[in-house]
Write a protein that holds these residues in place. Structure first.
Motif, PDB file in Angstrom:
ATOM      1  N   SER A 168     -22.992  -4.324  -9.875  1.00 35.25           N
ATOM      2  CA  SER A 168     -21.738  -5.045 -10.036  1.00 35.25           C
ATOM      3  C   SER A 168     -21.328  -5.647  -8.699  1.00 35.25           C
ATOM      4  O   SER A 168     -21.843  -5.282  -7.647  1.00 35.25           O
ATOM      5  CB  SER A 168     -20.658  -4.110 -10.555  1.00 35.25           C
ATOM      6  OG  SER A 168     -20.263  -3.216  -9.555  1.00 35.25           O
ATOM      7  N   ASP A 169     -20.391  -6.546  -8.756  1.00 35.34           N
ATOM      8  CA  ASP A 169     -19.944  -7.255  -7.572  1.00 35.34           C
ATOM      9  C   ASP A 169     -19.514  -6.325  -6.433  1.00 35.34           C
ATOM     10  O   ASP A 169     -20.014  -6.456  -5.317  1.00 35.34           O
ATOM     11  CB  ASP A 169     -18.798  -8.182  -7.985  1.00 35.34           C
ATOM     12  CG  ASP A 169     -18.866  -9.486  -7.251  1.00 35.34           C
ATOM     13  OD1 ASP A 169     -19.996  -9.984  -7.055  1.00 35.34           O
ATOM     14  OD2 ASP A 169     -17.820 -10.001  -6.862  1.00 35.34           O
ATOM     15  N   PRO A 170     -18.613  -5.386  -6.690  1.00 35.63           N
ATOM     16  CA  PRO A 170     -18.194  -4.498  -5.598  1.00 35.63           C
ATOM     17  C   PRO A 170     -19.375  -3.735  -5.011  1.00 35.63           C
ATOM     18  O   PRO A 170     -19.437  -3.513  -3.805  1.00 35.63           O
ATOM     19  CB  PRO A 170     -17.228  -3.527  -6.268  1.00 35.63           C
ATOM     20  CG  PRO A 170     -16.883  -4.105  -7.570  1.00 35.63           C
ATOM     21  CD  PRO A 170     -17.938  -5.066  -7.955  1.00 35.63           C
ATOM     22  N   LEU A 423      -9.383  -5.111  -2.827  1.00 29.51           N
ATOM     23  CA  LEU A 423      -9.632  -4.189  -3.937  1.00 29.51           C
ATOM     24  C   LEU A 423      -8.562  -3.103  -4.019  1.00 29.51           C
ATOM     25  O   LEU A 423      -8.233  -2.619  -5.097  1.00 29.51           O
ATOM     26  CB  LEU A 423     -11.016  -3.550  -3.802  1.00 29.51           C
ATOM     27  CG  LEU A 423     -12.199  -4.467  -4.080  1.00 29.51           C
ATOM     28  CD1 LEU A 423     -13.502  -3.751  -3.789  1.00 29.51           C
ATOM     29  CD2 LEU A 423     -12.175  -4.931  -5.525  1.00 29.51           C
ATOM     30  N   ASN A 427      -7.953  -3.259  -7.794  1.00 33.86           N
ATOM     31  CA  ASN A 427      -8.624  -2.278  -8.650  1.00 33.86           C
ATOM     32  C   ASN A 427      -9.188  -1.138  -7.817  1.00 33.86           C
ATOM     33  O   ASN A 427     -10.202  -1.278  -7.138  1.00 33.86           O
ATOM     34  CB  ASN A 427      -9.735  -2.979  -9.437  1.00 33.86           C
ATOM     35  CG  ASN A 427     -10.199  -2.157 -10.612  1.00 33.86           C
ATOM     36  OD1 ASN A 427     -10.399  -0.951 -10.490  1.00 33.86           O
ATOM     37  ND2 ASN A 427     -10.352  -2.794 -11.755  1.00 33.86           N
ATOM     38  N   ASP A 430     -12.885   0.042  -8.468  1.00 30.41           N
ATOM     39  CA  ASP A 430     -13.874  -0.823  -7.847  1.00 30.41           C
ATOM     40  C   ASP A 430     -13.916  -0.613  -6.337  1.00 30.41           C
ATOM     41  O   ASP A 430     -14.970  -0.696  -5.717  1.00 30.41           O
ATOM     42  CB  ASP A 430     -13.585  -2.289  -8.184  1.00 30.41           C
ATOM     43  CG  ASP A 430     -14.052  -2.640  -9.587  1.00 30.41           C
ATOM     44  OD1 ASP A 430     -14.762  -1.800 -10.175  1.00 30.41           O
ATOM     45  OD2 ASP A 430     -13.722  -3.711 -10.093  1.00 30.41           O
ATOM     46  N   ALA A 457     -21.744   4.056  -9.812  1.00 29.40           N
ATOM     47  CA  ALA A 457     -21.013   2.982 -10.497  1.00 29.40           C
ATOM     48  C   ALA A 457     -21.028   3.218 -12.007  1.00 29.40           C
ATOM     49  O   ALA A 457     -20.025   3.010 -12.695  1.00 29.40           O
ATOM     50  CB  ALA A 457     -21.617   1.627 -10.166  1.00 29.40           C
TER      51      ALA A 457
ATOM     52  N   PHE B 508     -18.419  -4.168 -16.076  1.00 27.71           N
ATOM     53  CA  PHE B 508     -19.445  -4.860 -15.293  1.00 27.71           C
ATOM     54  C   PHE B 508     -20.822  -4.910 -15.943  1.00 27.71           C
ATOM     55  O   PHE B 508     -21.526  -5.891 -15.822  1.00 27.71           O
ATOM     56  CB  PHE B 508     -19.526  -4.297 -13.871  1.00 27.71           C
ATOM     57  CG  PHE B 508     -20.068  -2.888 -13.770  1.00 27.71           C
ATOM     58  CD1 PHE B 508     -21.424  -2.659 -13.722  1.00 27.71           C
ATOM     59  CD2 PHE B 508     -19.219  -1.798 -13.707  1.00 27.71           C
ATOM     60  CE1 PHE B 508     -21.924  -1.380 -13.615  1.00 27.71           C
ATOM     61  CE2 PHE B 508     -19.712  -0.515 -13.607  1.00 27.71           C
ATOM     62  CZ  PHE B 508     -21.071  -0.311 -13.566  1.00 27.71           C
ATOM     63  N   ASP B 601     -12.511  -4.224 -15.228  1.00 25.35           N
ATOM     64  CA  ASP B 601     -12.733  -4.099 -13.789  1.00 25.35           C
ATOM     65  C   ASP B 601     -12.808  -5.498 -13.176  1.00 25.35           C
ATOM     66  O   ASP B 601     -12.646  -6.495 -13.879  1.00 25.35           O
ATOM     67  CB  ASP B 601     -13.995  -3.273 -13.495  1.00 25.35           C
ATOM     68  CG  ASP B 601     -15.213  -3.838 -14.188  1.00 25.35           C
ATOM     69  OD1 ASP B 601     -15.145  -4.965 -14.684  1.00 25.35           O
ATOM     70  OD2 ASP B 601     -16.237  -3.153 -14.237  1.00 25.35           O
ATOM     71  N   THR B 602     -13.032  -5.567 -11.883  1.00 19.85           N
ATOM     72  CA  THR B 602     -12.994  -6.886 -11.229  1.00 19.85           C
ATOM     73  C   THR B 602     -14.046  -7.825 -11.800  1.00 19.85           C
ATOM     74  O   THR B 602     -13.817  -9.022 -11.912  1.00 19.85           O
ATOM     75  CB  THR B 602     -13.192  -6.754  -9.706  1.00 19.85           C
ATOM     76  OG1 THR B 602     -14.320  -5.940  -9.467  1.00 19.85           O
ATOM     77  CG2 THR B 602     -11.992  -6.156  -9.038  1.00 19.85           C
ATOM     78  N   VAL B 603     -15.208  -7.269 -12.170  1.00 17.90           N
ATOM     79  CA  VAL B 603     -16.258  -8.121 -12.710  1.00 17.90           C
ATOM     80  C   VAL B 603     -15.833  -8.717 -14.046  1.00 17.90           C
ATOM     81  O   VAL B 603     -15.962  -9.921 -14.282  1.00 17.90           O
ATOM     82  CB  VAL B 603     -17.570  -7.323 -12.872  1.00 17.90           C
ATOM     83  CG1 VAL B 603     -18.625  -8.190 -13.512  1.00 17.90           C
ATOM     84  CG2 VAL B 603     -18.042  -6.805 -11.534  1.00 17.90           C
ATOM     85  N   LYS B 606     -13.236 -11.393 -13.595  1.00 21.29           N
ATOM     86  CA  LYS B 606     -13.791 -12.651 -13.087  1.00 21.29           C
ATOM     87  C   LYS B 606     -14.428 -13.431 -14.233  1.00 21.29           C
ATOM     88  O   LYS B 606     -14.200 -14.634 -14.393  1.00 21.29           O
ATOM     89  CB  LYS B 606     -14.850 -12.337 -12.014  1.00 21.29           C
ATOM     90  CG  LYS B 606     -15.134 -13.499 -11.106  1.00 21.29           C
ATOM     91  CD  LYS B 606     -16.191 -13.139 -10.067  1.00 21.29           C
ATOM     92  CE  LYS B 606     -17.577 -13.305 -10.618  1.00 21.29           C
ATOM     93  NZ  LYS B 606     -18.625 -12.856  -9.688  1.00 21.29           N
ATOM     94  N   LYS B 637      -2.863  -6.644 -12.043  1.00 15.95           N
ATOM     95  CA  LYS B 637      -3.270  -6.243 -10.691  1.00 15.95           C
ATOM     96  C   LYS B 637      -4.470  -7.041 -10.221  1.00 15.95           C
ATOM     97  O   LYS B 637      -4.631  -7.303  -9.044  1.00 15.95           O
ATOM     98  CB  LYS B 637      -3.608  -4.750 -10.681  1.00 15.95           C
ATOM     99  CG  LYS B 637      -2.400  -3.879 -10.589  1.00 15.95           C
ATOM    100  CD  LYS B 637      -2.815  -2.481 -10.193  1.00 15.95           C
ATOM    101  CE  LYS B 637      -1.612  -1.579 -10.059  1.00 15.95           C
ATOM    102  NZ  LYS B 637      -2.020  -0.177  -9.956  1.00 15.95           N
TER     103      LYS B 637
END
Lengths: 677, 677
Positions: A168-170, A423, A427, A430, A457, B508, B601-603, B606, B637
């Motif tokens: 994942s991105d993070p 972050l 989140n 994340d 993750a 994600f 989550d952030t993914v 996005k 958030k």
């Protein structure tokens, strides 16, 4: 008629084959339609700019990978050429990349450590036989590269491009930031000009850093000054480039200028001889014939090869997608995997190390007007000329300069530290993934760190569902909307009805918590206590009945009627709470909102059954609402439904169940009223 | 006034302390209220029955754990006594248990292998010095047991009783079945009377089995016959016990009878001397003073201790809950953990090995009329007498008899093989967990197998959510219910509106798949193709405008108006698909049903943003419905909402959104009609 069909079928299969061919060799699709007039000039300028970045970066990243510099030039040539034929992204600049190079470097240090090549000259002075070591390493890295290629092509053919979704991105950002720190630490020795031992395995970065700190007093001023000046110069000009981006046709090739100037100075002042500044050394001219990789290394590098294959692809595809989005075309994620794999595979036979795409070069390629991978071909020509003719001129180039180039290029990755703040606000989970990936990668190195990070993750998904938010819902008055009564003042509970919702799916890891939370939240009833009471009362009743029977037998018909009066009214039928003298709960119906439930397993079905049984035991109606179709199928298969637990207890929505309950209760009240009248 | 408050506070804190004391020492709560008249007789009979089961099982499980037989008797005494004070279950019979014993056995074999104690007598005959080995093992197992206790008490105090939820039902059943196979294989050598080497680590069971197969020709007929006869006898009488359960006051103590009779025969016929049948050997009389565990083993057994702590608790609590449910009382899961931990902890000082609860003994304890842990005390008395006086009589007891007892007691666990058929029908994922746990435990042994199984079980949650079922919903006519149109014929799509739902949460690992599936399912529009077309058209338009401007500058006012007419109508504003000459998609609105989404989550945010942007780009309205409150908070958030993407695009339910769309569209149509009129 039949002929026609066959013809069509042939046509179809023909066009299918063509589509397949176009898919596997995208160049066939785009090259014939290449708009020469509009794109060629841009591609040449862009290719030239990228080519003169490839040269210093190639040398630098070879140093990072612990390999002879010329392999960096090879890696900027063969794979780029291969990608030209197979790649679907028009803007990424494939070739050596810092993160992948440092991963290779750590494999080399553990697989082919320098200490295996110690030689004593004159019996006292022990030095490393670098020629032999480099030869061995080139052989080992060829195996590694071919294996990376095989992994990537296989994954691509199996359409397993989705594996990167696990990164994942993070995770990727935490990982590359940690890699940047690793790269920085690995380059410090060149900037300081000190000799540091090689470490492998967990904590090796810490050990290297400690040793460097210890050896700071041994710093060679020549190397330090060279490195610092180069860093400042490159940084300054890069900032200038960014500011003047619109005015300059191509950015000032400061990295190239730096290595040319410094090589000149190094040669003129004999930095190596006079000041002991470490230089690049021999760079052989010309291309080498292909060599088969050494199969004996396969087993030793297979794990690392897989990690490199995945990371290299993850970086390549994420960059590719960004630019495809910007320019409105599509990259085929599986074809990208194949293209990258073939680039690595062929490269492995020509002394290349594994490649990916570099952010800095890609940005230059796009911003200088590159339109297609034609720019890659142009850059290849420049590298080819360098390999054939110019390369050998760089033998006096100080390693500190290359280290400076590497460190400056880490700037973008270090900027990712600001993710932490971002972050923290957006989140926290994340953020936790980011931090854990970062720390694990720093401490456990790039291969094991990646594994730990991926597992962590994935586990966060468990954590997120394990401690869900449980709430009691109430009706927003006059609507069919039901909201958490603790958060919405407008939501009001329906008297006698409790609507319960968990924010997560219900499965083995949280099913018991669900049951507990339900029993707790449905306040006004202590379910377990009531059931216990009921069981006790039932036991007592039974004992009493036994006793009564005995006494009855003893006394023989004496005061028979009196005893019968003593025994409860409904003794023969199902005993009710009322008949046992127990209080009736204040709630008559419970609704379980199952909309957030994605799936159920045997554990959750078992616990759900228990919940239904318990509430029935204390004479509370219980309903399941909002089950998705797949969940209902799973419930059916898991034998959830029975004679006492039927599908009549299922409703499509909370409101449907509430409507049903109020109607039923209303009618029964009405019925009672009619009877009493 | 103030005094009163203080008094109340004191009272409160006093009662709080009392509650706490009652919680940690449950005996204080139940013993004073012990109904002597009603319960005592049952408890004595039940305790007696369990005690005479403890004796043979203790000896047998000590053999299984690779320890001297007397430790099995100790383990049936001290821990049971401790549990009497701290336990909350009234029916479980704590003490030695096959699964735990075989786990201990494998630790012993790797930590203190027999081969470390080889001695040569007369220079040729090499034998194991069993006395020295057993002494060392007793020391090692004491450390292990104390450590298990510490883990359990700590987990209990931290209220971490929930860790067992990770051991889901299919996992525990697969695990215990594999353990039963391990136990069976470990006992074969005694039944056959052959000598087999000790193996440790992965695959050791396979290696042992292979060696046993090789040594089958060396079988000692005496041992085999003894073992088989015992097995048949015990099995037959157990079946009889089950059939006559209601008629017999206590089950026939066949295990005890078997060991008494076989010891007698063994003594009389000198089986050991004449037929080489292995016997139990010396059983010292009397109790031993407590000894502190050897701290040097701590590091080596810490992993195994944790595994044993968790498994022993998992079995204990699951049995405890079953009987608590049956008899209508509650077990406190954290207190159980503490009770078990203290039992192990104290036991460790008195040469006990780790204990759990045994299914077979617990069943006997309950069925013979046991009401409370008082039965445990009675069984302790029997064991105490045995340890003090009778134990030493059993020195001639053949080991094959103990092996027979162990094997027969595995029957219940072998029955779990039928789970495979049941799970195949009810839940394939749980079947997969069962099978993988079984295979991993067989191949990797009980400690590593457990770890692999737990990780795999958790990963299934990922798998389940990773490949969800995507569907397009339609309205069930005249209702507000929306169902998958592919499965429900009555559900009909609303013209121009696509309602999309994924069966799983979006995060994600599946966010990209979600986006892809959405674009694919919303048939009739090739979103990416349209966007690409639009971008190209825009570029063309820009170029055209540039060209136009140049030409304009050249020609100077010539046919100015003509050029203006060429450029599209809305050129200054946002260009529309229509103005660019592109077809409008057949769908005007897309609704994403987010009811199954547990978290974002952030993914996923996005990708969701991209989806919204893409659909806006092709002029399709897009709505998010059924978001749970926690998801909305996370979206906020994560900066999901912006000026162009507002909360007006959120709706509580699909029907709300559909109502809104049809009203808006209706009005705009109406508006258009009004204007045109």
């Amino acid at each position: 008629m039949k002929k026609k069909t066959t013809n069509t079928a042939l046509l179809c299969s023909g066009s299918a084959a063509k589509t397949l061919l176009f898919r596997f060799l995208p160049i066939l699709a785009w090259l014939p339609r290449y708009p020469v007039k509009e794109w060629l000039l841009g591609d040449i300028i862009s290719g030239f700019s990228v080519g003169i970045m490839h040269l210093p970066q190639g040398l630098a990243y070879a140093l990072l990978a612990g390999l002879p510099p010329v392999t960096g030039l090879y890696s900027a040539f063969y794979p780029v050429l291969t990608y030209f034929f197979f790649g679907t992204s028009r803007h990424v600049s494939v070739g050596p990349f810092a993160v992948i190079s440092v991963m290779i470097g750590s494999v080399m240090e553990s697989l082919v450590p320098s200490e295996n090549f110690l030689e004593s000259i004159n019996g006292t002075n022990v030095t490393v036989n670098t020629i032999l070591r480099d030869a061995t390493r080139v052989e080992a890295v060829a195996t590694l590269t071919v294996l990376v290629g095989i992994f990537q092509v296989t994954l691509g053919l199996l359409q397993f491009g989705f594996v990167v979704t696990y990164l994942s991105d993070p995770l990727v950002r935490g990982y590359t930031t940690a890699a940047a720190v690793q790269v920085l630490v690995s380059q410090l020795k060149y900037i300081l000009g000190v000799q540091v031992g090689e470490y492998a395995g967990p904590l090796s970065m810490i050990l290297v850093f400690v040793e460097i700190c210890k050896r700071v007093p041994e710093t060679k001023v020549g190397a330090l000054v060279t490195g610092l000046i180069a860093m400042v110069a490159i940084l300054a000009v890069k900032l200038l480039n960014a500011k003047l981006a619109k005015k300059l046709p191509i950015p000032i090739p400061i990295e190239l200028l730096t290595i040319i100037v410094s090589t000149g100075i190094s040669y003129g002042a004999d930095l190596n001889g006079h000041f002991g500044v470490d230089v690049v050394g021999n760079i052989p001219s010309g291309l080498r014939p292909p060599v088969a990789p050494n199969a004996s290394y396969f087993g030793k590098v297979v794990g690392n090869a897989f990690a490199i294959a995945v990371v290299s692809y993850a970086i390549c595809i994420s960059l590719g997608k960004i630019f495809a989005l910007k320019h409105g075309y599509k990259v085929d994620s599986n074809q990208e995997l194949i293209a990258l794999g073939l680039s690595n595979f062929f490269g492995g036979f020509f002394q290349c190390f594994s490649i990916s795409t570099s952010m800095s070069r890609t940005l230059v390629q796009e911003s200088t007007g590159g339109h297609s991978q034609m720019a890659g071909v142009v850059s290849c020509l420049i590298i080819l000329v360098t390999i054939l003719k110019i390369g050998e001129l760089f033998r006096e180039l100080p390693k500190a300069i290359l280290a400076a180039i590497i460190i400056v290029n880490l700037k973008g990755m270090f900027k990712q530290f600001s993710d932490i703040r971002m972050l923290w606000r957006s989140n926290r989970v994340d953020l936790l993934i980011w931090l854990l990936t970062f720390v694990a990668t720093l401490l456990l190195n790039l291969d094991m760190g990646l594994g730990v990070a991926v597992v962590f993750a994935l586990l966060t998904v468990i954590f997120r569902t394990q401690l869900p938010h449980y709430s009691i819902l109430g009706q927003v008055s006059m609507t069919d909307v039901y909201k958490d009564v603790a958060e919405y003042h407008k939501a009001e509970e329906i008297p006698g009805v409790k609507i319960f919702r968990s924010s997560a799916t219900v499965y083995f890891a949280n099913a018991e918590l669900y049951a507990e939370a339900l029993k707790k939240k449905v306040s006004g009833i202590d379910v377990d206590y009531l059931i216990e009471k009921k069981k006790k009362a039932l036991k007592k009743q039974k004992r009493q009945q036994k006793k009564d029977k005995k006494e009855e037998a003893k006394r023989m018909k004496v005061c028979l009627s009196g005893i019968l009066w003593l025994s409860p009214h409904k003794a023969c039928g199902e005993p009710t709470l009322e008949s046992l003298g127990l209080p009736k709960p204040s709630v008559h119906s419970v609704i379980l909102d199952f909309t957030p439930v994605n799936f159920v397993d045997t554990v959750s079905i078992k616990i759900l059954k228990n919940i239904f049984r318990d509430f029935r035991e204390i004479e509370v109606d219980i309903f399941l609402v909002g089950c998705h179709d797949s969940v209902i199928t799973q419930l059916e298969k898991g034998n959830f439904f029975s004679q006492t637990l039927t599908k009549h207890q299922l409703f499509a929505s909370v409101h449907d169940a509430v409507t049903y309950i109020t109607r039923e209760r209303g009618e029964s009240l009405l019925g009672a009223a009619t009877v009493s009248r």
